[in-house]
Design an enzyme around this catalytic site. Structure first.
Site, PDB file in Angstrom:
ATOM      1  N   ASP A  52      22.592  35.993  11.186  1.00  0.00           N
ATOM      2  CA  ASP A  52      21.868  35.349  10.009  1.00  0.00           C
ATOM      3  C   ASP A  52      22.956  34.858   8.932  1.00  0.00           C
ATOM      4  O   ASP A  52      24.302  35.376   8.849  1.00  0.00           O
ATOM      5  CB  ASP A  52      21.053  36.572   9.019  1.00  0.00           C
ATOM      6  CG  ASP A  52      19.999  37.015   9.909  1.00  0.00           C
ATOM      7  OD1 ASP A  52      19.550  36.266  10.870  1.00  0.00           O
ATOM      8  OD2 ASP A  52      19.428  37.763   9.425  1.00  0.00           O
ATOM      9  N   LYS A  74      18.982  31.487   8.246  1.00  0.00           N
ATOM     10  CA  LYS A  74      17.526  31.030   7.578  1.00  0.00           C
ATOM     11  C   LYS A  74      17.794  31.451   6.019  1.00  0.00           C
ATOM     12  O   LYS A  74      17.995  32.487   5.755  1.00  0.00           O
ATOM     13  CB  LYS A  74      16.259  31.830   8.120  1.00  0.00           C
ATOM     14  CG  LYS A  74      15.885  31.411   9.602  1.00  0.00           C
ATOM     15  CD  LYS A  74      14.563  31.855   9.823  1.00  0.00           C
ATOM     16  CE  LYS A  74      14.441  33.429   9.760  1.00  0.00           C
ATOM     17  NZ  LYS A  74      15.240  34.036  11.141  1.00  0.00           N
ATOM     18  N   MET A 189      13.519  38.483  -1.670  1.00  0.00           N
ATOM     19  CA  MET A 189      13.024  36.954  -1.589  1.00  0.00           C
ATOM     20  C   MET A 189      12.093  36.625  -2.492  1.00  0.00           C
ATOM     21  O   MET A 189      11.038  35.740  -2.391  1.00  0.00           O
ATOM     22  CB  MET A 189      12.309  36.742  -0.036  1.00  0.00           C
ATOM     23  CG  MET A 189      13.249  36.935   0.916  1.00  0.00           C
ATOM     24  SD  MET A 189      12.742  36.806   2.753  1.00  0.00           S
ATOM     25  CE  MET A 189      11.855  38.499   2.904  1.00  0.00           C
TER      26      MET A 189
END
Ligand code: SAH
Length: 270
Positions: A52, A74, A189
Protein backbone atom coordinates in the site's frame (compact mmCIF):
# COMPACT_ATOMS: atom_id res chain seq x y z
CA UNK A 1 21.35 -8.78 14.42
CA UNK A 2 17.94 -10.10 13.41
CA UNK A 3 19.43 -13.39 12.18
CA UNK A 4 21.08 -14.12 15.52
CA UNK A 5 17.82 -13.36 17.24
CA UNK A 6 15.78 -15.57 14.91
CA UNK A 7 18.21 -18.44 15.54
CA UNK A 8 17.16 -18.40 19.20
CA UNK A 9 13.46 -18.49 18.42
CA UNK A 10 11.30 -21.57 18.04
CA UNK A 11 11.18 -22.45 14.34
CA UNK A 12 7.56 -23.49 14.71
CA UNK A 13 6.62 -19.86 15.28
CA UNK A 14 8.38 -18.86 12.06
CA UNK A 15 7.22 -21.24 9.37
CA UNK A 16 8.88 -21.12 5.97
CA UNK A 17 7.19 -18.88 3.41
CA UNK A 18 6.08 -21.54 0.94
CA UNK A 19 6.27 -20.81 -2.79
CA UNK A 20 2.77 -20.36 -4.20
CA UNK A 21 1.39 -18.86 -0.99
CA UNK A 22 0.36 -15.35 0.03
CA UNK A 23 1.09 -13.73 3.37
CA UNK A 24 -1.15 -10.81 4.25
CA UNK A 25 1.02 -8.80 6.60
CA UNK A 26 0.44 -5.71 8.69
CA UNK A 27 3.35 -3.26 8.49
CA UNK A 28 2.24 -1.11 11.42
CA UNK A 29 1.75 2.65 11.21
CA UNK A 30 5.36 3.81 11.09
CA UNK A 31 8.89 2.64 10.45
CA UNK A 32 10.56 -0.77 10.85
CA UNK A 33 10.51 -0.60 14.65
CA UNK A 34 6.77 -1.21 14.66
CA UNK A 35 6.93 -4.38 12.54
CA UNK A 36 6.31 -7.75 14.13
CA UNK A 37 9.02 -10.40 14.00
CA UNK A 38 6.82 -12.41 11.66
CA UNK A 39 6.59 -9.44 9.30
CA UNK A 40 10.39 -9.20 9.30
CA UNK A 41 10.61 -12.94 8.65
CA UNK A 42 8.24 -12.51 5.70
CA UNK A 43 10.22 -9.57 4.28
CA UNK A 44 13.39 -11.66 4.32
CA UNK A 45 11.83 -14.54 2.39
CA UNK A 46 9.36 -13.01 -0.06
CA UNK A 47 9.81 -13.10 -3.84
CA UNK A 48 7.44 -10.24 -4.46
CA UNK A 49 5.90 -7.53 -2.28
CA UNK A 50 2.61 -5.87 -3.14
CA UNK A 51 2.28 -2.91 -0.83
CA UNK A 52 0.00 0.00 0.00
CA UNK A 53 0.89 3.67 -0.18
CA UNK A 54 0.91 3.72 3.63
CA UNK A 55 3.85 1.33 3.99
CA UNK A 56 7.02 3.29 4.78
CA UNK A 57 9.96 3.12 2.38
CA UNK A 58 12.25 2.27 5.31
CA UNK A 59 10.29 -0.95 5.66
CA UNK A 60 10.37 -1.74 1.95
CA UNK A 61 14.14 -1.30 1.82
CA UNK A 62 14.51 -4.01 4.47
CA UNK A 63 13.65 -6.67 1.91
CA UNK A 64 16.61 -8.07 -0.08
CA UNK A 65 17.34 -6.30 -3.39
CA UNK A 66 16.18 -9.30 -5.44
CA UNK A 67 12.60 -8.87 -4.19
CA UNK A 68 10.19 -7.35 -6.69
CA UNK A 69 8.15 -4.49 -5.23
CA UNK A 70 4.76 -3.59 -6.63
CA UNK A 71 2.97 -0.46 -5.48
CA UNK A 72 -0.75 -0.96 -5.16
CA UNK A 73 -1.48 2.24 -3.35
CA UNK A 74 -4.94 3.46 -2.69
CA UNK A 75 -5.01 7.04 -1.46
CA UNK A 76 -8.09 9.24 -1.27
CA UNK A 77 -8.87 11.04 -4.50
CA UNK A 78 -5.94 9.72 -6.54
CA UNK A 79 -6.26 7.13 -9.31
CA UNK A 80 -5.25 3.75 -7.99
CA UNK A 81 -5.54 0.08 -8.85
CA UNK A 82 -8.97 -1.37 -8.29
CA UNK A 83 -9.33 -3.77 -5.38
CA UNK A 84 -10.39 -6.55 -7.78
CA UNK A 85 -7.22 -6.03 -9.84
CA UNK A 86 -5.03 -6.28 -6.75
CA UNK A 87 -6.72 -9.49 -5.72
CA UNK A 88 -6.32 -10.98 -9.21
CA UNK A 89 -2.63 -10.03 -9.17
CA UNK A 90 -2.13 -11.78 -5.82
CA UNK A 91 -3.73 -14.94 -7.15
CA UNK A 92 -1.77 -14.86 -10.43
CA UNK A 93 1.57 -14.37 -8.67
CA UNK A 94 0.83 -17.18 -6.23
CA UNK A 95 -0.19 -19.49 -9.08
CA UNK A 96 3.13 -18.64 -10.76
CA UNK A 97 4.83 -20.14 -7.70
CA UNK A 98 5.93 -16.91 -6.01
CA UNK A 99 6.09 -16.20 -2.31
CA UNK A 100 3.73 -13.25 -2.32
CA UNK A 101 3.93 -10.73 0.49
CA UNK A 102 0.88 -8.49 0.61
CA UNK A 103 2.04 -5.69 2.90
CA UNK A 104 -0.51 -3.30 4.32
CA UNK A 105 -0.24 -0.28 6.57
CA UNK A 106 -1.30 -0.88 10.17
CA UNK A 107 -3.27 -4.07 10.67
CA UNK A 108 -4.67 -5.88 7.63
CA UNK A 109 -8.01 -6.50 9.32
CA UNK A 110 -8.56 -2.96 10.58
CA UNK A 111 -10.17 -1.04 7.72
CA UNK A 112 -7.56 -2.69 5.56
CA UNK A 113 -9.65 -4.92 3.30
CA UNK A 114 -7.63 -7.88 4.55
CA UNK A 115 -10.84 -9.84 4.97
CA UNK A 116 -11.80 -9.33 1.34
CA UNK A 117 -8.38 -10.31 0.04
CA UNK A 118 -8.08 -13.36 2.28
CA UNK A 119 -11.61 -14.37 1.26
CA UNK A 120 -10.66 -14.23 -2.43
CA UNK A 121 -7.52 -16.28 -1.75
CA UNK A 122 -9.54 -18.89 0.12
CA UNK A 123 -11.98 -19.09 -2.78
CA UNK A 124 -9.11 -19.54 -5.22
CA UNK A 125 -7.58 -22.26 -2.97
CA UNK A 126 -4.37 -20.28 -2.53
CA UNK A 127 -2.69 -21.04 0.81
CA UNK A 128 -2.37 -17.91 2.92
CA UNK A 129 -1.31 -16.65 6.34
CA UNK A 130 -2.34 -13.45 8.07
CA UNK A 131 0.16 -11.54 10.17
CA UNK A 132 -1.47 -8.89 12.36
CA UNK A 133 0.06 -5.46 12.70
CA UNK A 134 -0.13 -2.47 15.00
CA UNK A 135 -3.05 -0.39 13.83
CA UNK A 136 -2.71 3.39 13.56
CA UNK A 137 -5.74 3.92 15.80
CA UNK A 138 -5.04 1.09 18.23
CA UNK A 139 -1.50 0.91 19.51
CA UNK A 140 -0.20 3.57 17.16
CA UNK A 141 -1.89 6.34 19.12
CA UNK A 142 0.68 5.81 21.86
CA UNK A 143 2.94 7.92 19.64
CA UNK A 144 0.66 10.85 20.35
CA UNK A 145 0.42 10.12 24.08
CA UNK A 146 -3.19 9.00 23.73
CA UNK A 147 -4.39 5.95 25.65
CA UNK A 148 -7.52 4.75 23.83
CA UNK A 149 -8.94 3.67 27.17
CA UNK A 150 -8.31 5.02 30.64
CA UNK A 151 -10.18 3.91 33.75
CA UNK A 152 -10.96 7.49 34.68
CA UNK A 153 -12.56 8.40 31.38
CA UNK A 154 -13.90 5.48 29.35
CA UNK A 155 -14.74 1.81 29.53
CA UNK A 156 -15.43 1.61 25.84
CA UNK A 157 -14.00 2.89 22.58
CA UNK A 158 -15.50 2.71 19.13
CA UNK A 159 -13.57 2.57 15.82
CA UNK A 160 -15.33 4.03 12.81
CA UNK A 161 -14.38 4.77 9.22
CA UNK A 162 -15.38 8.15 7.82
CA UNK A 163 -15.14 6.93 4.25
CA UNK A 164 -16.80 4.13 2.30
CA UNK A 165 -15.73 2.60 -1.01
CA UNK A 166 -17.45 5.39 -2.95
CA UNK A 167 -15.61 8.08 -0.95
CA UNK A 168 -18.76 9.18 0.86
CA UNK A 169 -19.51 9.14 4.57
CA UNK A 170 -20.60 5.53 5.10
CA UNK A 171 -24.38 5.40 4.85
CA UNK A 172 -24.52 2.32 7.04
CA UNK A 173 -22.93 4.03 10.03
CA UNK A 174 -25.60 4.96 12.54
CA UNK A 175 -24.05 8.20 13.86
CA UNK A 176 -26.53 8.75 16.70
CA UNK A 177 -25.71 5.22 17.89
CA UNK A 178 -21.97 5.91 17.53
CA UNK A 179 -22.39 9.11 19.54
CA UNK A 180 -23.89 7.13 22.40
CA UNK A 181 -21.79 3.99 22.12
CA UNK A 182 -18.60 5.13 23.79
CA UNK A 183 -16.99 8.23 25.27
CA UNK A 184 -14.06 7.79 22.89
CA UNK A 185 -14.53 7.62 19.12
CA UNK A 186 -11.53 6.80 16.93
CA UNK A 187 -12.05 7.77 13.29
CA UNK A 188 -10.04 6.42 10.36
CA UNK A 189 -10.16 8.01 6.89
CA UNK A 190 -12.31 10.83 8.19
CA UNK A 191 -10.49 14.10 7.51
CA UNK A 192 -12.47 14.96 4.39
CA UNK A 193 -15.83 14.28 5.99
CA UNK A 194 -15.07 15.64 9.44
CA UNK A 195 -17.53 18.58 9.08
CA UNK A 196 -20.40 16.18 8.30
CA UNK A 197 -19.38 13.71 10.99
CA UNK A 198 -18.94 16.42 13.64
CA UNK A 199 -22.38 17.85 12.78
CA UNK A 200 -23.98 14.40 13.10
CA UNK A 201 -22.33 13.77 16.47
CA UNK A 202 -23.33 17.20 17.77
CA UNK A 203 -26.91 16.65 16.58
CA UNK A 204 -26.86 13.36 18.48
CA UNK A 205 -25.94 15.12 21.72
CA UNK A 206 -22.13 15.10 21.88
CA UNK A 207 -20.84 18.33 23.38
CA UNK A 208 -19.32 21.11 21.31
CA UNK A 209 -16.49 21.55 23.83
CA UNK A 210 -15.45 17.90 23.60
CA UNK A 211 -11.80 17.42 22.75
CA UNK A 212 -10.85 16.38 19.25
CA UNK A 213 -7.25 15.32 18.66
CA UNK A 214 -6.06 14.80 15.11
CA UNK A 215 -2.83 12.88 14.67
CA UNK A 216 -1.31 13.14 11.20
CA UNK A 217 1.55 10.95 9.94
CA UNK A 218 1.51 9.12 13.22
CA UNK A 219 4.76 7.43 14.25
CA UNK A 220 6.61 9.12 11.39
CA UNK A 221 9.25 11.83 11.86
CA UNK A 222 6.79 14.38 10.46
CA UNK A 223 4.01 13.43 12.86
CA UNK A 224 1.87 16.40 13.79
CA UNK A 225 -0.95 16.72 16.28
CA UNK A 226 -3.77 19.19 16.12
CA UNK A 227 -5.97 19.81 19.15
CA UNK A 228 -9.42 21.27 18.70
CA UNK A 229 -13.01 20.73 19.82
CA UNK A 230 -16.02 19.05 18.27
CA UNK A 231 -17.70 22.42 17.81
CA UNK A 232 -14.74 23.82 15.90
CA UNK A 233 -13.57 20.69 14.09
CA UNK A 234 -15.98 21.27 11.20
CA UNK A 235 -14.11 24.41 10.16
CA UNK A 236 -10.67 22.81 9.88
CA UNK A 237 -8.71 23.13 6.68
CA UNK A 238 -5.38 21.70 5.57
CA UNK A 239 -5.08 18.80 7.95
CA UNK A 240 -2.20 16.62 6.72
CA UNK A 241 -3.16 13.03 5.90
CA UNK A 242 -3.14 10.19 6.71
CA UNK A 243 -4.66 11.11 10.04
CA UNK A 244 -6.44 9.46 12.92
CA UNK A 245 -9.08 11.54 14.66
CA UNK A 246 -9.76 10.88 18.33
CA UNK A 247 -12.88 12.38 19.82
CA UNK A 248 -13.23 12.30 23.58
CA UNK A 249 -11.73 12.91 26.98
CA UNK A 250 -8.52 10.86 26.65
CA UNK A 251 -7.02 13.99 25.08
CA UNK A 252 -6.46 15.24 28.63
CA UNK A 253 -3.64 12.72 29.16
CA UNK A 254 -1.58 13.93 26.24
CA UNK A 255 0.07 16.66 28.27
CA UNK A 256 1.64 14.13 30.63
CA UNK A 257 1.96 11.14 28.31
CA UNK A 258 3.27 12.47 25.05
CA UNK A 259 6.85 11.38 24.63
CA UNK A 260 7.40 11.25 20.89
CA UNK A 261 9.07 14.42 19.72
CA UNK A 262 6.93 15.90 17.03
CA UNK A 263 5.21 19.11 16.19
CA UNK A 264 2.05 20.10 18.10
CA UNK A 265 -0.19 22.67 16.50
CA UNK A 266 -3.04 24.19 18.44
CA UNK A 267 -5.95 25.26 16.34
CA UNK A 268 -6.64 28.93 16.85
CA UNK A 269 -9.63 30.68 15.35
CA UNK A 270 -10.20 34.32 14.66
N1 SAH B 1 -5.13 -0.92 8.22
C1 SAH B 1 -4.76 0.41 8.64
C2 SAH B 1 -5.83 1.41 8.29
C3 SAH B 1 -6.01 1.59 6.80
S1 SAH B 1 -7.22 2.76 6.40
C4 SAH B 1 -4.46 0.42 10.14
O1 SAH B 1 -4.76 -0.56 10.82
O2 SAH B 1 -3.89 1.41 10.63
C5 SAH B 1 -6.24 4.20 6.16
C6 SAH B 1 -6.41 5.13 7.31
O3 SAH B 1 -5.67 4.70 8.42
C7 SAH B 1 -5.93 6.53 7.05
O4 SAH B 1 -6.87 7.30 6.35
C8 SAH B 1 -5.74 7.04 8.46
O5 SAH B 1 -6.97 7.34 9.05
C9 SAH B 1 -5.20 5.79 9.15
N2 SAH B 1 -3.73 5.73 9.18
C10 SAH B 1 -2.97 4.71 8.77
N3 SAH B 1 -1.67 4.95 9.00
C11 SAH B 1 -1.61 6.16 9.59
C12 SAH B 1 -0.54 6.98 10.10
N4 SAH B 1 0.73 6.58 10.05
N5 SAH B 1 -0.86 8.16 10.63
C13 SAH B 1 -2.13 8.57 10.73
N6 SAH B 1 -3.17 7.85 10.27
C14 SAH B 1 -2.91 6.67 9.71
Amino acid sequence: MAEALFARLDKADFPPFEPGSVWLVGAGPGGPGLLTLLALHALAQADVIIHDALVSTDILTLAPDRVERIHAGKRGGKPSPKQADITIRLIELARAGKRVLRLKGGDPFMFGRGGEEAGALAEAHIPFRIVPGISAGLGGLAYAGLPVTHRETNHAVIFVTGHDETGAVPGTVNWPAVAQAAPVIVLYMAVRHLPTIAAQLLAAGRRADEAVTIVSNLAHPDQSVLETSLGEAGALVDVPTPAIIVIGPVARYRGALHWYVAEVRRHVFG
